[in-house]
Design a protein around this motif. Structure first.
Motif, mmCIF file in Angstrom:
data_model
loop_
_atom_site.group_PDB
_atom_site.id
_atom_site.type_symbol
_atom_site.label_atom_id
_atom_site.label_comp_id
_atom_site.label_asym_id
_atom_site.label_seq_id
_atom_site.Cartn_x
_atom_site.Cartn_y
_atom_site.Cartn_z
ATOM 1 N N ARG A 9 14.083 6.306 -11.629
ATOM 2 C CA ARG A 9 14.947 5.409 -10.943
ATOM 3 C C ARG A 9 14.196 4.757 -9.811
ATOM 4 N N TRP A 10 13.321 5.419 -9.173
ATOM 5 C CA TRP A 10 12.454 4.682 -8.049
ATOM 6 C C TRP A 10 11.647 3.538 -8.676
ATOM 7 N N PHE A 11 11.010 3.815 -9.788
ATOM 8 C CA PHE A 11 10.126 2.883 -10.426
ATOM 9 C C PHE A 11 11.022 1.572 -10.748
ATOM 10 N N PHE A 12 12.044 1.652 -11.184
ATOM 11 C CA PHE A 12 12.951 0.537 -11.433
ATOM 12 C C PHE A 12 13.365 -0.083 -10.198
ATOM 13 N N ALA A 49 4.096 7.257 4.319
ATOM 14 C CA ALA A 49 4.710 6.897 3.120
ATOM 15 C C ALA A 49 5.542 7.733 2.150
ATOM 16 N N ILE A 50 5.075 9.083 2.210
ATOM 17 C CA ILE A 50 5.850 10.001 1.381
ATOM 18 C C ILE A 50 6.139 11.204 1.908
ATOM 19 N N GLY A 51 5.853 11.394 3.404
ATOM 20 C CA GLY A 51 6.544 12.490 4.072
ATOM 21 C C GLY A 51 7.928 12.700 4.239
ATOM 22 N N ASP A 52 8.341 14.102 3.836
ATOM 23 C CA ASP A 52 9.752 14.566 3.716
ATOM 24 C C ASP A 52 9.733 15.980 4.110
ATOM 25 N N TRP A 96 4.445 5.569 -5.760
ATOM 26 C CA TRP A 96 4.180 5.272 -7.097
ATOM 27 C C TRP A 96 3.353 6.245 -7.791
ATOM 28 N N ASN A 97 2.036 6.276 -7.429
ATOM 29 C CA ASN A 97 1.275 7.294 -7.870
ATOM 30 C C ASN A 97 1.607 8.691 -7.661
ATOM 31 N N SER A 98 2.414 9.203 -6.545
ATOM 32 C CA SER A 98 2.715 10.423 -6.478
ATOM 33 C C SER A 98 3.860 10.658 -7.443
ATOM 34 N N ARG A 99 4.808 9.979 -7.787
ATOM 35 C CA ARG A 99 5.752 10.028 -8.578
ATOM 36 C C ARG A 99 5.361 10.182 -10.015
ATOM 37 N N THR A 100 4.224 9.319 -10.201
ATOM 38 C CA THR A 100 3.528 9.385 -11.783
ATOM 39 C C THR A 100 3.183 10.728 -11.903
ATOM 40 N N PRO A 123 0.754 -1.174 -0.091
ATOM 41 C CA PRO A 123 0.020 -0.012 -0.075
ATOM 42 C C PRO A 123 0.900 1.226 0.062
ATOM 43 N N GLN A 124 1.868 1.111 0.838
ATOM 44 C CA GLN A 124 2.630 2.505 0.979
ATOM 45 C C GLN A 124 3.463 2.793 -0.159
#
Length: 262
Positions: A158-161, A112-115, A49-53, A43-44
């Motif tokens: 790069r993250w997708f790979f 999941a994506i906090g930064d 993935w969706n955020s990067r898309t 899930p995370q």
């Protein structure tokens, strides 16, 4: 509010809603049909993935528009402080909607994506863009910052790979890693002297003194914050490339660092 300001506000709102729609509906639907590996993610990972898309889509749209403006918009090239900001405002309006959308997602899906660096990045950019959208000042410099978006697709790829389990030594990963390092260096580091050189040329001019103190703070402080982070990210990318080059004997991709560098 004049009609053009209403248009820009509408563009920003539409941009926000579009990127939310892309994140929640379009990316999961398309990704599940394009890549079977997406369905096996946790899930995370799917959230990231969706955020990067969405991030990649925004970068391509805004980056191309930015490059067009730099090449063909004579108004801002001749007067970088007070030139006609019509096209720049449209581009910045799209980015403003995206940044607000992304901030909302970062806070909502913090685990999941906090930064914190991206919170600072987004807030600094929004503060500076306020003066472009509302006051119409500094269009050349605002648009120039958007050149950085050209590095985002490679960072995300790069993250997708990595999420799909591609080895760091695989040819797609190697090719993307080299392209990412080169692109990041060109559009975020090499351009710094050009940007600050243009800033130096207008410093002390009549156009400069027409900029409010708040606008100057947004211009200089935001630029400084963004470039400090760019240098930090470039250091991580270069260090990661060096490690992979030593271990593989060829060009490679850097180790995992931050969520994305947009």
């Amino acid at each position: 509010m004049d009609p053009f300001s209403q248009l820009i506000l509408s563009i920003a709102v539409l941009s926000f809603l579009t990127f939310q729609w892309l994140f929640h509906s379009v990316s999961p639907w398309v990704s599940g049909r394009v890549s079977s590996g997406f369905l096996g993610l946790g899930p995370q990972q799917k959230i990231e993935w969706n955020s990067r898309t969405v991030s990649t889509f925004h970068a391509l749209i805004v980056g191309v528009f930015c490059f067009y403006i730099l090449l063909f918009d004579d108004a801002i090239n001749q007067d970088p402080v007070w030139g006609d900001a019509t096209l720049v405002k449209i581009n910045v309006g799209i980015t403003t909607g995206y940044l607000i959308s992304d901030l909302l997602l970062i806070f909502y899906y913090w685990s999941a994506i906090g930064d914190r660096y991206f919170v600072v990045h987004h807030l600094a950019a929004l503060y500076a863009y306020y003066y472009v959208l509302v006051k119409g000042m500094l269009p050349y410099f605002a648009n120039f910052r958007l050149l950085a978006e050209f590095s985002t697709p490679c960072v995300n790829q790069r993250w997708f790979f990595e999420a799909l389990g591609y080895p760091k030594s695989s040819k797609p990963n190697l090719a993307n890693g080299v392209l990412m390092a080169v692109t990041f260096f060109l559009v975020r580091i090499v351009v710094m002297p050009i940007y600050y050189g243009r800033m130096y040329l207008v410093y002390g001019t009549q156009a400069f003194y027409r900029v409010s103190w708040g606008g100057r703070l947004a211009w200089i402080f935001s630029s400084f914050c963004l470039d400090v982070m760019n240098l930090m990210w470039m250091h991580k990318i270069a260090r990661g490339c060096y490690k992979v080059l030593r271990s593989s004997g060829g060009p490679g991709t850097p180790v995992r660092n931050s969520r994305k560098a947009d």
